[in-house]
Write a protein that holds these residues in place. Structure first.
Motif, PDB file in Angstrom:
ATOM      1  N   ILE A 156       0.845  -1.189   0.000  1.00 27.32           N
ATOM      2  CA  ILE A 156       0.000   0.000   0.000  1.00 27.32           C
ATOM      3  C   ILE A 156       0.880   1.238   0.000  1.00 27.32           C
ATOM      4  O   ILE A 156       1.776   1.383   0.834  1.00 27.32           O
ATOM      5  N   GLN A 186       1.730   4.777   0.973  1.00 29.32           N
ATOM      6  CA  GLN A 186       1.306   5.598   2.097  1.00 29.32           C
ATOM      7  C   GLN A 186       1.344   7.080   1.742  1.00 29.32           C
ATOM      8  O   GLN A 186       2.054   7.880   2.319  1.00 29.32           O
ATOM      9  N   SER A 197      -1.474  10.342   0.448  1.00 27.37           N
ATOM     10  CA  SER A 197      -2.859  10.725   0.187  1.00 27.37           C
ATOM     11  C   SER A 197      -3.003  11.220  -1.236  1.00 27.37           C
ATOM     12  O   SER A 197      -2.126  11.887  -1.780  1.00 27.37           O
ATOM     13  N   SER A 226      -7.470   2.092   8.531  1.00 26.27           N
ATOM     14  CA  SER A 226      -6.119   2.517   8.909  1.00 26.27           C
ATOM     15  C   SER A 226      -5.723   1.793  10.194  1.00 26.27           C
ATOM     16  O   SER A 226      -6.329   2.022  11.238  1.00 26.27           O
ATOM     17  N   ALA A 271      -4.436  -0.170   6.707  1.00 28.35           N
ATOM     18  CA  ALA A 271      -5.262  -0.744   5.645  1.00 28.35           C
ATOM     19  C   ALA A 271      -5.239  -2.266   5.680  1.00 28.35           C
ATOM     20  O   ALA A 271      -4.176  -2.879   5.802  1.00 28.35           O
ATOM     21  N   THR A 308     -11.095   5.268   5.109  1.00 30.86           N
ATOM     22  CA  THR A 308      -9.990   5.485   4.190  1.00 30.86           C
ATOM     23  C   THR A 308      -9.877   4.275   3.268  1.00 30.86           C
ATOM     24  O   THR A 308      -9.831   3.136   3.742  1.00 30.86           O
ATOM     25  N   SER A 359      -7.604   2.499   0.237  1.00 29.87           N
ATOM     26  CA  SER A 359      -6.252   2.486  -0.330  1.00 29.87           C
ATOM     27  C   SER A 359      -6.262   1.714  -1.630  1.00 29.87           C
ATOM     28  O   SER A 359      -6.812   0.611  -1.705  1.00 29.87           O
ATOM     29  N   GLY A 396      -1.999   5.093  -3.866  1.00 29.93           N
ATOM     30  CA  GLY A 396      -2.190   5.919  -2.688  1.00 29.93           C
ATOM     31  C   GLY A 396      -3.557   5.687  -2.073  1.00 29.93           C
ATOM     32  O   GLY A 396      -4.233   4.707  -2.382  1.00 29.93           O
ATOM     33  N   TYR A 397      -3.954   6.588  -1.164  1.00 27.89           N
ATOM     34  CA  TYR A 397      -5.218   6.397  -0.462  1.00 27.89           C
ATOM     35  C   TYR A 397      -6.059   7.666  -0.504  1.00 27.89           C
ATOM     36  O   TYR A 397      -5.578   8.765  -0.753  1.00 27.89           O
TER      37      TYR A 397
END
Length: 492
Positions: free
Chosen positions: A66, A68, A70, A164, A166, A249, A251, A256-257
């Motif tokens: 994932i 990290q 945004s 979170s 994820a 959230t 991902s 990104g997420y």
């Protein structure tokens, strides 16, 4: 000014020329016949049966790292893989006919579900006071205990992270739905899924949505309990998901997420999408994933359902320059479905005699034709289907006909052949623009012995549907900001 004006004009003319070539290209079919690779199709039939029956160790997705970071909702773009549902829900089948029959059963349920959803939208005020009103005393939501094991909305899935930190889950994608949701602990009643059920208490980004929120107001069916918004989504066969509306959230692998995406935290879910954890709604409603992320576009490429390869789902991706485009619209009665500007079909380069009004959406919300990734076989108004089928039959006298199978009334015995030429089937869009389908998108195997059938079907209900068999192997782009949809070949 004098030095910049010529450059501006040149740029403007170039831009107009480019847009014109994209939008108004292919006003004639590129081919009159298309090759059908019989051998390759039958090889894929064998391969998918081996995977489903445990004779292959193929795994659709590994755990993905994932990213990290945004994603900026105003400028982000990302892509993630798609697979057909059989690779996740590995149900054993004794032969390919058994597998196909299961698909067709799901497909009929899917079509009935879309028809029911549209009819509910057309009679929205009646539904609010009808027996299927689900609000009960005390602000709770309840749903009928109807088995949903036959629900067929989940034909393609992807893997995303939720919460979170994820956790990764298999999620169905669906252009015929708006509400995103995932099965949640504590479960009142949850169906079996491949991943552990999502536990919101383990996520630091979980927030329940209040009853006064805009998202709660956008739900078709909602209630309130201790200032928490409760939701219910029901489907045409009686299947449902009931729970608490939350923001979480999401991902998207290495892309990104995105924070604070509204989705259902389903505590009571009956029969839907066996093996997948939930659903990503790609419809046109306000709670769908593209609408929440303010995406200007999204696109997908759906692989052949017998393939062990993956396609991709992309958000904010440009329309490929070689796309054939047409109008994209919504009904005044429901925002969910994507209606397209189709005027007819051609077979072997010759337009089929179908009235253009056949595919028009009227002011009352009836008629029209939608693009849907959850329906397999395209459904056409009865007279339009007969005209298309008869045109195809008239140009395939060199092929050996065989008896009908299930909903397919035009089938051929291609056993012993490696490749055959068949008449090209083309969409005709507004402006007389043609898009030629590859042969495998309309002549598909129904057994392991070489029987292939013409993969369209008639319907007497709205809406008409362009299904995923006709879309496979192409990039379908929904240009939301410009209200266009584009079709480009071989973009997986």
């Amino acid at each position: 000014m004098a030095t910049t004006t010529p450059f501006f004009l040149i740029t403007l003319l170039f831009s107009f020329s480019f847009l014109t070539s994209v939008t108004f290209s292919r006003t004639t079919p590129t081919t009159t016949t298309s090759p059908l690779d019989v051998t390759s199709a039958l090889v894929r039939v064998t391969q998918i049966l081996d995977i489903l029956n445990g004779h292959s160790d193929f795994q659709p997705f590994a755990q993905e790292t994932i990213q990290q970071s945004s994603l900026d909702s105003s400028s982000f773009s990302f892509s993630f893989p798609l697979h057909s549902r059989e690779l996740l829900n590995k149900t054993q089948h004794k032969d390919y006919k058994s597998l196909l029959q299961a698909r067709l059963d799901r497909d009929l349920t899917r079509v009935n579900s879309l028809v029911t959803k549209l009819q509910r939208a057309l009679k929205k005020e009646e539904v609010k006071s009808a027996d299927n009103q689900v609000l009960t005393q005390g602000g709770k939501l309840s749903a009928p205990l109807v088995s949903g094991e036959s629900q067929g909305s989940g034909e393609y899935f992807t893997r995303i992270g939720v919460g979170s930190p994820a956790e990764q889950f298999y999620m169905v994608i669906d252009t015929g739905s708006d509400v995103n949701w995932i099965q949640c602990e504590p479960c009142v009643d949850c169906y079996d899924q491949s991943d552990p059920i999502f536990d919101p208490s383990s996520s630091s980004s979980y927030e329940s949505v209040s009853c006064e929120s805009r998202q709660c107001d956008q739900l078709e069916v909602s209630a309130c309990s201790r200032d928490r918004c409760l939701y219910e989504v029901t489907y045409g066969d009686g299947s449902f998901t009931v729970g608490t509306l939350m923001t979480e959230t999401l991902s998207f692998g290495k892309s990104g997420y995105v924070e604070k995406v509204a989705m259902g935290c389903g505590h009571d879910n009956e029969g839907l999408f066996t093996a997948a954890a939930g659903l990503l709604g790609l419809g046109g409603g306000s709670l769908s994933l593209p609408e929440q992320l303010k995406a200007t576009s999204f696109s997908y490429c759906l692989v052949d359902r017998d393939s062990n390869k993956s396609g991709t789902l992309e958000l904010n991706s440009p329309v490929p320059s070689d796309s054939v485009t047409t109008t994209l619209s919504k009904s005044s009665k429901t925002n969910t479905f994507y209606y397209i500007g189709l005027t007819g079909f051609a077979v072997g380069g010759h337009p089929v005699q179908i009235a253009e009004s056949t595919f028009e959406l009227d002011k009352s919300g009836n008629g029209g034709i939608i693009v849907d990734c959850g329906t397999a076989v395209s459904r056409l108004e009865i007279e339009a289907y007969y005209a298309l089928r008869d045109a195809f039959r008239s140009q395939t006298g060199n092929l050996k006909s065989t008896r009908p199978y299930a909903l397919f009334d035009t089938c051929y015995d291609l056993s012993g052949l490696s490749t055959v030429k068949v008449p090209t089937v083309s969409f005709i869009f507004y402006g007389g623009k043609y898009f030629d389908l590859p042969a495998e998108n309309y002549l598909i195997p129904v057994d392991s012995d070489g029987t292939f059938c013409f993969a369209f079907a008639p319907t007497n209900s709205s809406p008409q549907i362009i299904g995923n068999v006709q879309q496979q192997g192409m990039r379908v782009t929904f240009d939301l900001s410009n209200e266009r949809v584009g079709f480009a070949s071989y973009k997986c």
